[in-house]
Motif scaffolding. Structure first.
Motif, PDB file in Angstrom:
ATOM      1  N   ARG A 121       0.832  -1.207   0.000  1.00 29.81           N
ATOM      2  CA  ARG A 121       0.000   0.000   0.000  1.00 29.81           C
ATOM      3  C   ARG A 121       0.864   1.253   0.000  1.00 29.81           C
ATOM      4  NH1 ARG A 121      -2.807  -2.774   4.035  1.00 29.81           N
ATOM      5  NH2 ARG A 121      -2.057  -1.286   5.595  1.00 29.81           N
ATOM      6  N   PHE A 122       1.925   1.216   0.781  1.00 35.44           N
ATOM      7  CA  PHE A 122       2.838   2.359   0.824  1.00 35.44           C
ATOM      8  C   PHE A 122       3.487   2.578  -0.534  1.00 35.44           C
ATOM      9  CE2 PHE A 122       7.276   3.829   1.921  1.00 35.44           C
ATOM     10  CZ  PHE A 122       6.923   5.147   2.155  1.00 35.44           C
ATOM     11  N   ALA A 123       3.924   1.507  -1.169  1.00 36.29           N
ATOM     12  CA  ALA A 123       4.555   1.626  -2.484  1.00 36.29           C
ATOM     13  C   ALA A 123       3.606   2.246  -3.493  1.00 36.29           C
ATOM     14  CB  ALA A 123       5.029   0.257  -2.962  1.00 36.29           C
ATOM     15  N   ALA A 124       2.337   1.850  -3.434  1.00 32.89           N
ATOM     16  CA  ALA A 124       1.351   2.362  -4.385  1.00 32.89           C
ATOM     17  C   ALA A 124       0.958   3.809  -4.098  1.00 32.89           C
ATOM     18  CB  ALA A 124       0.106   1.476  -4.368  1.00 32.89           C
ATOM     19  N   SER A 125       1.180   4.268  -2.878  1.00 37.47           N
ATOM     20  CA  SER A 125       0.721   5.604  -2.474  1.00 37.47           C
ATOM     21  C   SER A 125       1.553   6.731  -3.043  1.00 37.47           C
ATOM     22  CB  SER A 125       0.729   5.711  -0.940  1.00 37.47           C
ATOM     23  OG  SER A 125       2.069   5.836  -0.449  1.00 37.47           O
ATOM     24  N   GLY A 126       2.808   6.456  -3.339  1.00 38.34           N
ATOM     25  CA  GLY A 126       3.696   7.520  -3.785  1.00 38.34           C
ATOM     26  C   GLY A 126       4.192   8.426  -2.676  1.00 38.34           C
ATOM     27  N   ARG A 127       3.800   8.153  -1.431  1.00 40.91           N
ATOM     28  CA  ARG A 127       4.254   8.973  -0.300  1.00 40.91           C
ATOM     29  C   ARG A 127       5.719   8.647   0.015  1.00 40.91           C
ATOM     30  NH1 ARG A 127      -0.305  12.182   2.043  1.00 40.91           N
ATOM     31  NH2 ARG A 127      -2.177  11.033   1.456  1.00 40.91           N
ATOM     32  N   LEU A 128       6.329   9.551   0.763  1.00 40.09           N
ATOM     33  CA  LEU A 128       7.719   9.355   1.173  1.00 40.09           C
ATOM     34  C   LEU A 128       7.833   8.690   2.533  1.00 40.09           C
ATOM     35  CD1 LEU A 128       9.318  12.737   0.065  1.00 40.09           C
ATOM     36  CD2 LEU A 128       9.256  10.558  -1.172  1.00 40.09           C
ATOM     37  N   ALA A 129       6.777   8.770   3.327  1.00 39.70           N
ATOM     38  CA  ALA A 129       6.789   8.149   4.654  1.00 39.70           C
ATOM     39  C   ALA A 129       5.360   7.812   5.051  1.00 39.70           C
ATOM     40  CB  ALA A 129       7.414   9.083   5.694  1.00 39.70           C
ATOM     41  N   HIS A 130       5.226   6.737   5.805  1.00 42.29           N
ATOM     42  CA  HIS A 130       3.945   6.386   6.422  1.00 42.29           C
ATOM     43  C   HIS A 130       4.219   6.102   7.888  1.00 42.29           C
ATOM     44  CE1 HIS A 130      -0.174   4.938   6.794  1.00 42.29           C
ATOM     45  NE2 HIS A 130       0.308   3.946   7.528  1.00 42.29           N
ATOM     46  N   LEU A 131       3.566   6.845   8.763  1.00 41.12           N
ATOM     47  CA  LEU A 131       3.816   6.773  10.196  1.00 41.12           C
ATOM     48  C   LEU A 131       2.656   6.099  10.912  1.00 41.12           C
ATOM     49  CD1 LEU A 131       4.842  10.525  10.772  1.00 41.12           C
ATOM     50  CD2 LEU A 131       6.231   8.681   9.782  1.00 41.12           C
ATOM     51  N   TRP A 132       2.993   5.344  11.940  1.00 39.04           N
ATOM     52  CA  TRP A 132       1.962   4.834  12.837  1.00 39.04           C
ATOM     53  C   TRP A 132       1.977   5.675  14.110  1.00 39.04           C
ATOM     54  CZ3 TRP A 132       3.831   1.765   9.067  1.00 39.04           C
ATOM     55  CH2 TRP A 132       2.900   0.953   8.404  1.00 39.04           C
ATOM     56  N   LEU A 133       0.816   6.210  14.461  1.00 41.88           N
ATOM     57  CA  LEU A 133       0.658   7.059  15.636  1.00 41.88           C
ATOM     58  C   LEU A 133      -0.088   6.288  16.717  1.00 41.88           C
ATOM     59  CD1 LEU A 133      -0.447  10.370  13.850  1.00 41.88           C
ATOM     60  CD2 LEU A 133       1.871   9.483  14.214  1.00 41.88           C
ATOM     61  N   VAL A 134       0.092   6.710  17.956  1.00 44.30           N
ATOM     62  CA  VAL A 134      -0.556   6.052  19.092  1.00 44.30           C
ATOM     63  C   VAL A 134      -1.258   7.096  19.948  1.00 44.30           C
ATOM     64  CG1 VAL A 134       1.096   4.145  19.158  1.00 44.30           C
ATOM     65  CG2 VAL A 134       1.539   6.199  20.529  1.00 44.30           C
ATOM     66  N   ARG A 205       3.424  14.714   1.415  1.00 46.13           N
ATOM     67  CA  ARG A 205       4.102  13.470   1.031  1.00 46.13           C
ATOM     68  C   ARG A 205       4.188  12.445   2.163  1.00 46.13           C
ATOM     69  NH1 ARG A 205       7.357  13.832  -3.363  1.00 46.13           N
ATOM     70  NH2 ARG A 205       7.003  11.574  -3.426  1.00 46.13           N
ATOM     71  N   VAL A 206       3.465  12.665   3.263  1.00 44.99           N
ATOM     72  CA  VAL A 206       3.514  11.747   4.405  1.00 44.99           C
ATOM     73  C   VAL A 206       2.094  11.335   4.773  1.00 44.99           C
ATOM     74  CG1 VAL A 206       4.282  11.393   6.785  1.00 44.99           C
ATOM     75  CG2 VAL A 206       5.599  12.886   5.250  1.00 44.99           C
ATOM     76  N   SER A 207       1.897  10.049   5.023  1.00 45.67           N
ATOM     77  CA  SER A 207       0.608   9.546   5.489  1.00 45.67           C
ATOM     78  C   SER A 207       0.764   8.978   6.887  1.00 45.67           C
ATOM     79  CB  SER A 207       0.068   8.484   4.531  1.00 45.67           C
ATOM     80  OG  SER A 207       1.004   7.429   4.354  1.00 45.67           O
ATOM     81  N   ALA A 208      -0.357   8.690   7.524  1.00 47.38           N
ATOM     82  CA  ALA A 208      -0.318   8.186   8.901  1.00 47.38           C
ATOM     83  C   ALA A 208      -1.544   7.331   9.170  1.00 47.38           C
ATOM     84  CB  ALA A 208      -0.247   9.340   9.900  1.00 47.38           C
ATOM     85  N   ALA A 209      -1.407   6.456  10.155  1.00 51.40           N
ATOM     86  CA  ALA A 209      -2.503   5.615  10.615  1.00 51.40           C
ATOM     87  C   ALA A 209      -2.327   5.402  12.107  1.00 51.40           C
ATOM     88  CB  ALA A 209      -2.511   4.277   9.874  1.00 51.40           C
ATOM     89  N   MET A 210      -3.401   4.987  12.769  1.00 47.79           N
ATOM     90  CA  MET A 210      -3.347   4.737  14.202  1.00 47.79           C
ATOM     91  C   MET A 210      -2.979   3.281  14.485  1.00 47.79           C
ATOM     92  SD  MET A 210      -3.898   7.524  15.842  1.00 47.79           S
ATOM     93  CE  MET A 210      -4.142   6.855  17.502  1.00 47.79           C
ATOM     94  N   TYR A 211      -2.165   3.105  15.509  1.00 51.45           N
ATOM     95  CA  TYR A 211      -1.897   1.784  16.087  1.00 51.45           C
ATOM     96  C   TYR A 211      -2.430   1.850  17.517  1.00 51.45           C
ATOM     97  CZ  TYR A 211       0.793  -1.684  18.730  1.00 51.45           C
ATOM     98  OH  TYR A 211       1.165  -2.691  19.579  1.00 51.45           O
TER      99      TYR A 211
END
Length: 234
Positions: A121-134, A205-211
């Motif tokens: 999913r990250f590869a397909a997104s074109g973003r430079l970073a994907h972060l998991w937040l808490v 260029r950065v995405s995020a999701a919750m953990y």
């Protein structure tokens, strides 16, 4: 990449003779938890940066551990100390691929699952970073970053969450215009990660999701003691 170069000042005196990532948490070295979780997810080529008492880490794990191969970036040996997160990642880039996981070796997140699906999913997104937040712990009540409706990571948001340190990155983030350190960081430049992330966030260029699983920044002896007093699930 497992980040394991910090001094662990707040953990003293426990870290006077032992690097923080090797402190015992529920029967394992702290850094062993993400190492084994990565390997379980099929990510078996690991890079570990070291500095403070760094020789103890390869002495403990060698070049292989439970199916994973380990390579080391010895910042302490090469430069006399840790290069901070961005400096350390740039130093290790020749050992990393175009996309890679990074997790701090002093964070306890035993429920996090490293999956190839997340990488795809990250590869397909074109973003430079994907972060998991808490959810914000007591020691960081204001949080670090927000999440937009489209999944973008935000510098400014009404609700901010804490960066877990678990993330996927592209090597492109660690090059101009976001990072000016020369590839391989032969000069040993020290640089923090947050300024790069914030620049990339402002560029969308950065995405995020919750953990929302178990997570702890094992930053003090008290937090370490609390973890070890908790009964491990069967």
């Amino acid at each position: 990449m497992i980040l394991a170069a910090g001094r662990g000042e707040r953990m003293r005196p426990l870290t006077d003779a032992t690097p923080k990532p090797l402190l015992d948490v529920q029967g394992k070295a702290l850094m062993q938890w993400p190492m084994e979780a990565l390997a379980s997810g099929g990510f078996t080529e690991l890079v570990v940066n070291t500095a403070w008492l760094g020789e103890q880490i390869p002495e403990r794990f060698g070049s292989r551990h439970q199916g994973a191969t380990l390579a080391y970036s010895h910042e302490g040996r090469d430069f006399g100390g840790a290069l901070e997160t961005a400096g350390g990642i740039v130093r290790a880039l020749p050992l990393l691929g175009d996309m890679f996981w990074v997790v701090a070796g002093d964070v306890f997140a035993p429920d996090f699952v490293f999956t190839q699906d997340a990488v795809d999913r990250f590869a397909a997104s074109g973003r430079l970073a994907h972060l998991w937040l808490v959810p914000n712990p007591a020691h960081n009540p204001k949080g670090d970053f927000g999440i937009g409706a489209d999944g973008s990571a935000l510098n400014d948001a009404a609700q901010k969450y804490t960066f877990s340190t678990i993330a996927l990155y592209r090597a492109e983030l660690f090059a101009p215009p976001f990072c000016t350190i020369e590839p391989g960081n032969a000069q040993g430049v020290k640089a923090a990660l947050a300024p790069l992330l914030r620049l990339a966030m402002d560029a969308g260029r950065v995405s995020a999701a919750m953990y929302t699983g178990r997570w702890a920044d094992v930053g003090t002896p008290e937090r370490l003691r609390e973890l070890n007093e908790k009964k491990r699930p069967a």
